[in-house]
Design a protein around this motif. Structure first.
Motif, mmCIF file in Angstrom:
data_model
loop_
_atom_site.group_PDB
_atom_site.id
_atom_site.type_symbol
_atom_site.label_atom_id
_atom_site.label_comp_id
_atom_site.label_asym_id
_atom_site.label_seq_id
_atom_site.Cartn_x
_atom_site.Cartn_y
_atom_site.Cartn_z
ATOM 1 N N TRP A 85 1.225 -1.329 -0.292
ATOM 2 C CA TRP A 85 -0.317 0.389 -0.181
ATOM 3 C C TRP A 85 1.299 1.043 0.304
ATOM 4 O O TRP A 85 2.033 1.324 1.003
ATOM 5 N N ARG A 86 0.174 2.342 -0.406
ATOM 6 C CA ARG A 86 1.156 3.827 -0.856
ATOM 7 C C ARG A 86 -0.139 4.422 0.649
ATOM 8 O O ARG A 86 -0.952 4.989 0.580
ATOM 9 N N ALA A 87 0.732 5.040 1.718
ATOM 10 C CA ALA A 87 -0.336 4.902 2.666
ATOM 11 C C ALA A 87 -0.334 6.406 2.676
ATOM 12 O O ALA A 87 0.564 7.228 1.974
ATOM 13 N N PRO A 88 -1.594 6.813 3.138
ATOM 14 C CA PRO A 88 -1.302 8.419 3.555
ATOM 15 C C PRO A 88 -0.287 9.187 4.000
ATOM 16 O O PRO A 88 0.252 8.526 4.952
ATOM 17 N N GLY A 89 0.473 10.065 3.924
ATOM 18 C CA GLY A 89 1.492 10.613 4.707
ATOM 19 C C GLY A 89 2.304 10.936 5.983
ATOM 20 O O GLY A 89 2.713 10.249 7.090
ATOM 21 N N GLU A 90 1.105 11.586 6.739
ATOM 22 C CA GLU A 90 0.659 11.417 8.235
ATOM 23 C C GLU A 90 0.463 10.016 8.514
ATOM 24 O O GLU A 90 1.005 9.550 9.922
ATOM 25 N N ILE A 140 -3.584 2.107 6.798
ATOM 26 C CA ILE A 140 -3.702 1.973 5.573
ATOM 27 C C ILE A 140 -4.867 2.953 5.021
ATOM 28 O O ILE A 140 -5.112 3.029 3.723
ATOM 29 N N GLU A 141 -6.092 2.906 6.405
ATOM 30 C CA GLU A 141 -6.971 4.013 5.695
ATOM 31 C C GLU A 141 -7.182 4.485 5.417
ATOM 32 O O GLU A 141 -5.972 5.956 5.263
ATOM 33 N N GLY A 142 -7.378 5.633 3.435
ATOM 34 C CA GLY A 142 -7.065 6.260 2.985
ATOM 35 C C GLY A 142 -5.995 6.425 1.735
ATOM 36 O O GLY A 142 -5.722 7.119 1.074
ATOM 37 N N GLY A 143 -5.366 5.159 2.044
ATOM 38 C CA GLY A 143 -4.579 4.501 0.918
ATOM 39 C C GLY A 143 -4.863 3.737 0.051
ATOM 40 O O GLY A 143 -5.813 4.122 -0.634
ATOM 41 N N GLU A 144 -3.585 3.720 -0.897
ATOM 42 C CA GLU A 144 -3.846 3.523 -2.633
ATOM 43 C C GLU A 144 -3.340 1.918 -2.189
ATOM 44 O O GLU A 144 -2.354 1.571 -2.391
ATOM 45 N N ARG A 145 -3.761 0.622 -2.444
ATOM 46 C CA ARG A 145 -3.091 -0.670 -2.783
ATOM 47 C C ARG A 145 -3.042 -1.093 -3.751
ATOM 48 O O ARG A 145 -3.268 -0.921 -4.386
ATOM 49 N N ILE A 146 -1.256 -1.449 -3.920
ATOM 50 C CA ILE A 146 -0.928 -0.985 -5.501
ATOM 51 C C ILE A 146 -0.135 -2.059 -6.353
ATOM 52 O O ILE A 146 0.306 -2.784 -7.386
ATOM 53 N N SER A 147 -0.241 -3.320 -5.394
ATOM 54 C CA SER A 147 0.492 -5.599 -5.443
ATOM 55 C C SER A 147 -0.492 -5.609 -4.429
ATOM 56 O O SER A 147 -0.540 -5.599 -3.424
ATOM 57 N N TRP A 148 0.265 -7.014 -4.838
ATOM 58 C CA TRP A 148 -0.609 -8.396 -4.169
ATOM 59 C C TRP A 148 -0.292 -9.340 -5.086
ATOM 60 O O TRP A 148 0.543 -9.517 -5.750
ATOM 61 N N GLY A 149 -0.113 -10.084 -4.352
ATOM 62 C CA GLY A 149 0.739 -11.609 -4.187
ATOM 63 C C GLY A 149 0.650 -12.552 -3.319
ATOM 64 O O GLY A 149 0.485 -12.341 -2.124
ATOM 65 N N ALA A 150 0.537 -13.963 -3.373
ATOM 66 C CA ALA A 150 1.081 -15.342 -2.606
ATOM 67 C C ALA A 150 1.904 -15.934 -2.873
ATOM 68 O O ALA A 150 2.285 -16.620 -3.386
ATOM 69 N N ARG A 151 2.351 -16.818 -1.070
ATOM 70 C CA ARG A 151 3.180 -17.771 -2.055
ATOM 71 C C ARG A 151 3.161 -18.980 -1.097
ATOM 72 O O ARG A 151 3.367 -18.430 0.657
ATOM 73 N N ALA A 152 3.203 -19.697 -0.746
ATOM 74 C CA ALA A 152 3.328 -20.749 0.252
ATOM 75 C C ALA A 152 5.153 -20.596 0.877
ATOM 76 O O ALA A 152 5.824 -20.541 0.295
ATOM 77 N N VAL A 153 4.769 -20.924 2.129
ATOM 78 C CA VAL A 153 6.292 -21.106 2.736
ATOM 79 C C VAL A 153 6.418 -22.131 3.773
ATOM 80 O O VAL A 153 5.311 -22.850 4.270
ATOM 81 N N ASN A 154 7.235 -22.930 3.766
ATOM 82 C CA ASN A 154 7.852 -23.987 4.544
ATOM 83 C C ASN A 154 8.169 -23.656 6.229
ATOM 84 O O ASN A 154 8.733 -22.916 6.251
#
Length: 542
Positions: free
Chosen positions: A214-219, A286-300
């Motif tokens: 996320w790109r968060a609001p500056g404050e 994160i409220e008021g921010g922008e979601r810019i990327s998403w992903g997922a991966r298994a971990v052992n």
């Protein structure tokens, strides 16, 4: 094509191995022909990690890396742990109650994908042949040992016919191959079975990690702030938790991990993550921010007790391919890099000899004598304690084990139940009512897949193969309400109803290569194999 060494996988482990091989050759004044294969379209394209990095291995590999053009590394400045009691309430845990391995002062927040891109450039500068977009689709054998790998075919239609522009795979051969595919590597799975590498260890255990940037609001942005959570929205019998890291340039990395030994087949890890973001402790960042990327991966996460044998004729397993993540630290990049370096050193020494041995026992010895083994031995009871004692009991045990006894209790716990065997029947499990996404904090699966820039050539053989095409409807649907509909974070699997007749649908182009289906399917009926080269997600900065 002939090489001296082949490295399979362009993650932190494989890149560390390739760089170390090149360094050793340069120092010795020798020519060494090293090939590194990466199935992603470019180095870093398939990398997903938190990531708070313990830089110990990177410091050893490339001293002064911060001054050599590496991507931003934000020092950790605060480190908070919250127990989420309910959808609105939380308890901040005093530092005294945090196990020592989970404390992050001295570590840095990084984009592991960006770091891998930089390491790839360093490897090329040192003369390594780096080939992104070429998955190692097949292990080659000869005289009872691994002889190299073959890359996947390009240009074959879904029905198996050769299309215009068809290209056969390429055989790459070398005296030694280092397998560093990451968690649940398809070739690693084959090698463990072929050479019986898992006969003396516990089953490997896994989690599914889902991450957003996320790109968060500056404050709201606090560079260097690290937050971890336990508790809500997961039931107390389910292992997992969330993380929120304030990185550079107003970016926040946040995500959620659910252990894949969960028992309720109605659980949806993606949906758990989406509702977790609505908790005030997370929403406020994160409220008021922008979601810019998403992903997922298994971990052992099996740790020391789940490590297989690492050396076999002609090859080595390193990094998350073998399972070196330290669960107590919630970190595996540093151990992956170090084992890649140790593998490189063992291979280089063997190639310098008159008669290189088929099995590099020196690698196993080097790992046992390294700080990696010491770390995993001290953390060996973390995962089994969570499994046997639950969230509260396991947390109390871990605090005692790590803070009082420093991981030196005179016994070792085990968890010998495979994750896929943990599900209870759907009829005996409570349904979970997940709220609809609001499009502001929470989102659906398909819009998330879009953010991952996932792309596959649609007219190609399906890379998600079923041992028995009837099992999903005949067995999994009546018994477990076909959990693939929920455990897959990318909406690959669905049950379509045509009147009263259900049909199992595989939307393979959605696949983000997380490998959860290969792990969690209760019938172990789904086998993930590499699709055409360059297919899958194209993560930016994950």
């Amino acid at each position: 094509m002939e090489f001296d060494v082949i490295v399979v996988g362009g993650g932190p482990c494989g890149l560390a191995a390739a760089i170390r091989l090149a360094q050793l050759a340069q120092a010795a004044g020798r020519e060494l022909n090293v090939c590194l294969l990466e199935k992603g379209a470019e180095i870093g394209a398939h990398i997903v990690s938190g990531a708070v990095l313990e830089s110990r291995a990177l410091d050893e590999l490339l001293p002064g890396w911060r001054e050599q053009g590496a991507p931003p590394a934000t020092p950790v400045r605060s480190d908070d742990f919250h127990f989420l009691l309910s959808p609105r309430r939380a308890l901040k845990l005093p530092g005294l109650f945090i196990p020592h391995p989970m404390r992050n002062h001295g570590n840095v927040i990084v984009s592991l994908g960006a770091l891998c891109q930089w390491l790839g450039e360093r490897a090329e500068t040192l003369g390594v042949n780096v080939f992104p977009g070429y998955p190692a689709a097949e292990a080659l054998y000869g005289n009872g040992r691994v002889a190299g790998v073959a890359t996947g075919e390009m240009g074959r239609a879904r029905d198996g016919a050769e299309k215009a522009g068809f290209e056969a795979g390429i055989e790459l051969r070398a005296p030694y191959t280092i397998f560093a595919e990451g968690c649940r590597g398809s070739l690693g799975k084959e090698l463990m079975a072929r050479f019986d590498l898992r006969k003396d260890c516990d089953p490997q255990h896994y989690g599914i990690g889902i991450k957003e940037i996320w790109r968060a609001p500056g404050e709201r942005h606090k560079p260097g702030a690290v937050v971890h959570t336990l508790g809500w929205p997961l039931a107390r019998a389910t292992e997992g938790g969330g993380f929120l890291y304030h990185a550079h340039d107003g970016l926040i990395y946040l995500g959620f991990i659910v252990a894949l030994n969960y028992r309720n087949p109605h659980l949806d890890p993606f949906a758990e993550f989406q509702r977790w973001k609505h908790h005030p402790r997370i929403r406020e960042a994160i409220e008021g921010g922008e979601r810019i990327s998403w992903g997922a991966r298994a971990v052992n996460k099996g740790g020391l007790q789940s490590l297989p044998k690492l050396a076999f004729p002609g090859g080595l397993l390193a990094g998350c391919e073998a399972g070196f993540l330290n669960g107590a630290k919630i970190k595996g990049s540093h151990t992956a890099m170090k084992t890649g370096m140790l593998a490189a050193e063992a291979v280089f020494e063997a190639l310098a000899g008159d008669e290189p041995p088929a099995i590099l026992a020196a690698y196993e010895d080097a790992v046992r004598n390294s700080w990696v083994h010491e770390e995993l031995w001290q953390a060996r009871n973390f995962g089994p304690a969570q499994h046997h004692f639950g969230l509260l009991g396991g947390s109390a045990f871990t605090w005692l084990d790590q803070n009082v006894f420093r991981g030196r209790l005179p016994f070792t716990l085990h968890n010998r139940e495979p994750d896929h065997a943990a599900l209870r029947p759907a009829a005996k499990s409570s349904r979970i009512n997940y709220p609809k996404p609001d499009g502001k904090l929470s989102f659906d699966k398909l819009s998330s897949v879009y953010l991952s820039a996932t792309n596959h050539e649609e007219d190609q053989p399906c890379h998600l193969t079923l041992a028995d095409a009837d099992t999903p409807i005949r067995e999994n649907l009546p018994r477990f309400d076909e959990p693939a509909q929920r455990y897959c974070p990318a909406a690959v699997y669905e049950v379509a109803w045509e009147g009263e007749a259900p049909r199992f649908v595989i939307n393979a182009p959605n696949c983000i290569h997380c490998k959860t289906c290969d792990i969690k399917d209760p019938a172990q009926n789904i086998n993930w194999i590499a699709p055409e080269g360059g297919g899958g997600p194209n993560y930016a900065g994950m």
